[in-house]
Design a protein around this motif. Structure first.
Motif, PDB file in Angstrom:
ATOM      1  N   TYR A 126      37.841   6.399 -55.568  1.00  0.00           N
ATOM      2  CA  TYR A 126      36.813   7.258 -54.966  1.00  0.00           C
ATOM      3  C   TYR A 126      36.039   6.559 -53.837  1.00  0.00           C
ATOM      4  O   TYR A 126      34.896   6.913 -53.562  1.00  0.00           O
ATOM      5  N   ILE A 146      40.321  11.953 -64.622  1.00  0.00           N
ATOM      6  CA  ILE A 146      41.748  11.615 -64.622  1.00  0.00           C
ATOM      7  C   ILE A 146      42.045  11.063 -63.237  1.00  0.00           C
ATOM      8  O   ILE A 146      41.763  11.727 -62.236  1.00  0.00           O
ATOM      9  N   VAL A 189      44.565   8.073 -60.843  1.00  0.00           N
ATOM     10  CA  VAL A 189      45.637   7.090 -60.701  1.00  0.00           C
ATOM     11  C   VAL A 189      45.469   6.463 -59.316  1.00  0.00           C
ATOM     12  O   VAL A 189      45.227   7.167 -58.328  1.00  0.00           O
ATOM     13  N   ARG A 212      54.477   9.213 -59.625  1.00  0.00           N
ATOM     14  CA  ARG A 212      55.454   8.621 -60.553  1.00  0.00           C
ATOM     15  C   ARG A 212      55.345   9.290 -61.920  1.00  0.00           C
ATOM     16  O   ARG A 212      55.908   8.786 -62.895  1.00  0.00           O
ATOM     17  N   TYR A 240      52.579   9.335 -63.658  1.00  0.00           N
ATOM     18  CA  TYR A 240      51.643   8.584 -64.511  1.00  0.00           C
ATOM     19  C   TYR A 240      50.478   9.463 -64.974  1.00  0.00           C
ATOM     20  O   TYR A 240      50.051   9.378 -66.136  1.00  0.00           O
ATOM     21  N   ARG A 284      50.478  12.623 -65.463  1.00  0.00           N
ATOM     22  CA  ARG A 284      51.021  13.515 -66.493  1.00  0.00           C
ATOM     23  C   ARG A 284      51.114  12.795 -67.839  1.00  0.00           C
ATOM     24  O   ARG A 284      50.750  13.332 -68.881  1.00  0.00           O
ATOM     25  N   LEU A 316      37.094  20.223 -64.904  1.00  0.00           N
ATOM     26  CA  LEU A 316      36.590  20.778 -63.645  1.00  0.00           C
ATOM     27  C   LEU A 316      37.340  20.105 -62.507  1.00  0.00           C
ATOM     28  O   LEU A 316      37.510  18.888 -62.507  1.00  0.00           O
ATOM     29  N   ASN A 341      40.856  19.870 -53.814  1.00  0.00           N
ATOM     30  CA  ASN A 341      41.691  18.760 -54.294  1.00  0.00           C
ATOM     31  C   ASN A 341      43.086  19.280 -54.633  1.00  0.00           C
ATOM     32  O   ASN A 341      43.435  19.516 -55.780  1.00  0.00           O
ATOM     33  N   ALA A 366      45.464  17.493 -57.329  1.00  0.00           N
ATOM     34  CA  ALA A 366      45.049  17.732 -58.722  1.00  0.00           C
ATOM     35  C   ALA A 366      45.279  19.196 -59.110  1.00  0.00           C
ATOM     36  O   ALA A 366      45.779  19.484 -60.201  1.00  0.00           O
ATOM     37  N   SER A 409      47.494  21.273 -57.932  1.00  0.00           N
ATOM     38  CA  SER A 409      48.937  21.495 -58.139  1.00  0.00           C
ATOM     39  C   SER A 409      49.368  20.930 -59.480  1.00  0.00           C
ATOM     40  O   SER A 409      50.151  21.548 -60.210  1.00  0.00           O
ATOM     41  N   TYR A 420      47.560  20.448 -62.207  1.00  0.00           N
ATOM     42  CA  TYR A 420      47.061  21.233 -63.352  1.00  0.00           C
ATOM     43  C   TYR A 420      47.823  22.552 -63.477  1.00  0.00           C
ATOM     44  O   TYR A 420      48.145  22.978 -64.583  1.00  0.00           O
TER      45      TYR A 420
HETATM   46  C1  LIG Z   1      45.445  13.954 -59.178  1.00  0.00           C
HETATM   47  C2  LIG Z   1      46.078  12.620 -59.546  1.00  0.00           C
HETATM   48  C3  LIG Z   1      45.446  12.098 -60.827  1.00  0.00           C
HETATM   49  C4  LIG Z   1      47.583  12.821 -59.777  1.00  0.00           C
HETATM   50  O1  LIG Z   1      48.122  11.565 -60.169  1.00  0.00           O
HETATM   51  P1  LIG Z   1      49.698  11.274 -60.113  1.00  0.00           P
HETATM   52  O2  LIG Z   1      49.987  10.145 -61.034  1.00  0.00           O
HETATM   53  O3  LIG Z   1      50.139  11.140 -58.710  1.00  0.00           O
HETATM   54  O4  LIG Z   1      50.276  12.619 -60.723  1.00  0.00           O
HETATM   55  P2  LIG Z   1      51.751  12.838 -61.251  1.00  0.00           P
HETATM   56  O5  LIG Z   1      52.704  11.856 -60.622  1.00  0.00           O
HETATM   57  O6  LIG Z   1      51.716  12.881 -62.737  1.00  0.00           O
HETATM   58  O7  LIG Z   1      52.040  14.243 -60.609  1.00  0.00           O
HETATM   59  C5  LIG Z   1      52.062  15.397 -61.368  1.00  0.00           C
HETATM   60  C6  LIG Z   1      52.190  16.595 -60.442  1.00  0.00           C
HETATM   61  O8  LIG Z   1      51.009  16.731 -59.681  1.00  0.00           O
HETATM   62  C7  LIG Z   1      51.320  17.399 -58.459  1.00  0.00           C
HETATM   63  N1  LIG Z   1      50.916  16.503 -57.390  1.00  0.00           N
HETATM   64  C8  LIG Z   1      50.476  15.230 -57.508  1.00  0.00           C
HETATM   65  N2  LIG Z   1      50.161  14.745 -56.287  1.00  0.00           N
HETATM   66  C9  LIG Z   1      50.399  15.721 -55.403  1.00  0.00           C
HETATM   67  C10 LIG Z   1      50.258  15.833 -53.997  1.00  0.00           C
HETATM   68  N3  LIG Z   1      49.805  14.806 -53.253  1.00  0.00           N
HETATM   69  N4  LIG Z   1      50.566  17.010 -53.413  1.00  0.00           N
HETATM   70  C11 LIG Z   1      51.026  18.056 -54.148  1.00  0.00           C
HETATM   71  N5  LIG Z   1      51.192  17.998 -55.488  1.00  0.00           N
HETATM   72  C12 LIG Z   1      50.876  16.861 -56.107  1.00  0.00           C
HETATM   73  C13 LIG Z   1      52.802  17.619 -58.485  1.00  0.00           C
HETATM   74  O9  LIG Z   1      53.037  18.875 -59.069  1.00  0.00           O
HETATM   75  C14 LIG Z   1      53.264  16.512 -59.396  1.00  0.00           C
HETATM   76  O10 LIG Z   1      54.497  16.683 -59.973  1.00  0.00           O
HETATM   77  P3  LIG Z   1      55.816  16.199 -59.163  1.00  0.00           P
HETATM   78  O11 LIG Z   1      55.564  14.798 -58.687  1.00  0.00           O
HETATM   79  O12 LIG Z   1      56.901  16.294 -60.209  1.00  0.00           O
HETATM   80  O13 LIG Z   1      55.975  17.165 -58.028  1.00  0.00           O
HETATM   81  C15 LIG Z   1      45.911  11.580 -58.393  1.00  0.00           C
HETATM   82  O14 LIG Z   1      46.301  12.186 -57.187  1.00  0.00           O
HETATM   83  C16 LIG Z   1      44.506  11.035 -58.272  1.00  0.00           C
HETATM   84  O15 LIG Z   1      44.119  10.078 -58.954  1.00  0.00           O
HETATM   85  N6  LIG Z   1      43.687  11.612 -57.373  1.00  0.00           N
HETATM   86  C17 LIG Z   1      42.326  11.127 -57.149  1.00  0.00           C
HETATM   87  C18 LIG Z   1      41.428  11.408 -58.340  1.00  0.00           C
HETATM   88  C19 LIG Z   1      41.386  12.881 -58.646  1.00  0.00           C
HETATM   89  O16 LIG Z   1      41.283  13.700 -57.754  1.00  0.00           O
HETATM   90  N7  LIG Z   1      41.449  13.203 -59.937  1.00  0.00           N
HETATM   91  C20 LIG Z   1      41.397  14.579 -60.392  1.00  0.00           C
HETATM   92  C21 LIG Z   1      39.982  15.015 -60.563  1.00  0.00           C
HETATM   93  S1  LIG Z   1      39.877  16.671 -61.210  1.00  0.00           S
END
Ligand SMILES: CC(C)(COP(=O)(O)OP(=O)(O)OC[C@H]1O[C@@H](n2cnc3c(N)ncnc32)[C@H](O)[C@@H]1OP(=O)(O)O)[C@@H](O)C(=O)NCCC(=O)NCCS
Length: 187
Positions: free
Chosen positions: A33, A113, A115, A122, A124, A126, A144, A149, A152, A154, A156
């Protein structure tokens, strides 16, 4: 508990575990952040630490940490909504009032949540999400998400979450989408 998924090792903790790993949790938040922390007081580290302390004091608090080697790649944390919780008091939309009843057993709230960028896409998040929810006793989960975003949102959507309405949990927080996920194995 330890759960291994390829190179991600997930450990789960209670409030004492959060205290033990607090520095890593804060460092990870500060990295993920960094932009928001620089521009919005709501995201400052002291405000975040206050929120963490409040979450950790709640019944049903849990934390899932995801490690790659010795590095914390991301984490999920949340707690069980207490009876009469104010979680829904910032709801801006009309919904069936039955949806908003909290009896102290019904709903687990995911508060964070995240990463680190270099570990994204990757699966992670999920895996952390699924591990966090795996042993819960509640019938549903809530979180929330900022409507701008899109990663996130997508994620969810593809994990089965449904939008309930707009929620502003604190007067100076963004207007979030309030989301719900049924935890069917507990019905
Ligand atoms: C949201 C977040 C936690 C996702 O983490 P991640 O480890 O990349 O997520 P995953 O690899 O498990 O991805 C799961 C799905 O999310 C969606 N997704 C993740 N990043 C995406 C992106 N940049 N654009 C579109 N879809 C995306 C996809 O559907 C993805 O599945 P796929 O890779 O099979 O297509 C990460 O982007 C993050 O930490 N963001 C900053 C903090 C945040 O915003 N947290 C959520 C607060 S509500």
């Amino acid at each position: 508990m330890h759960t291994t998924h390829s190179d991600l090792i997930i450990t789960t903790h209670d409030a004492a575990g959060l205290a033990e790993h607090l520095d890593l949790v804060l460092d990870t938040y500060a990295e993920v952040y960094a932009t928001e922390i620089a521009t919005d007081p709501f995201f400052s580290l002291p405000r975040y630490q206050d929120r963490l302390s409040a979450y950790a004091s709640r019944a049903g608090f849990a934390l899932a940490l995801g490690y790659v080697g010795d590095e914390l790649a991301g984490y999920v944390l949340g707690f069980r909504l207490p009876e009469g919780s104010g979680w829904w008091s910032g709801l801006q939309d009309e919904v069936d009032p039955e949806m908003l009843i909290e009896d102290g057993m019904r709903t687990v709230a995911i508060c964070e949540i995240m990463v680190k960028e270099k570990y994204r896409r990757r699966g992670y998040a999920r895996r952390l999400h699924d591990t966090f929810l795996h042993d819960r006793t509640e019938e549903r989960a809530t979180l929330l998400v900022d409507p701008i975003n899109s990663p996130a949102r997508s994620a969810y959507r593809s994990w089965g979450w449904q939008r309930i309405g707009g929620v502003r949990p604190f007067p100076d927080s963004p207007l979030y989408d309030g989301m719900l996920l049924d935890l069917p194995t507990r019905h």
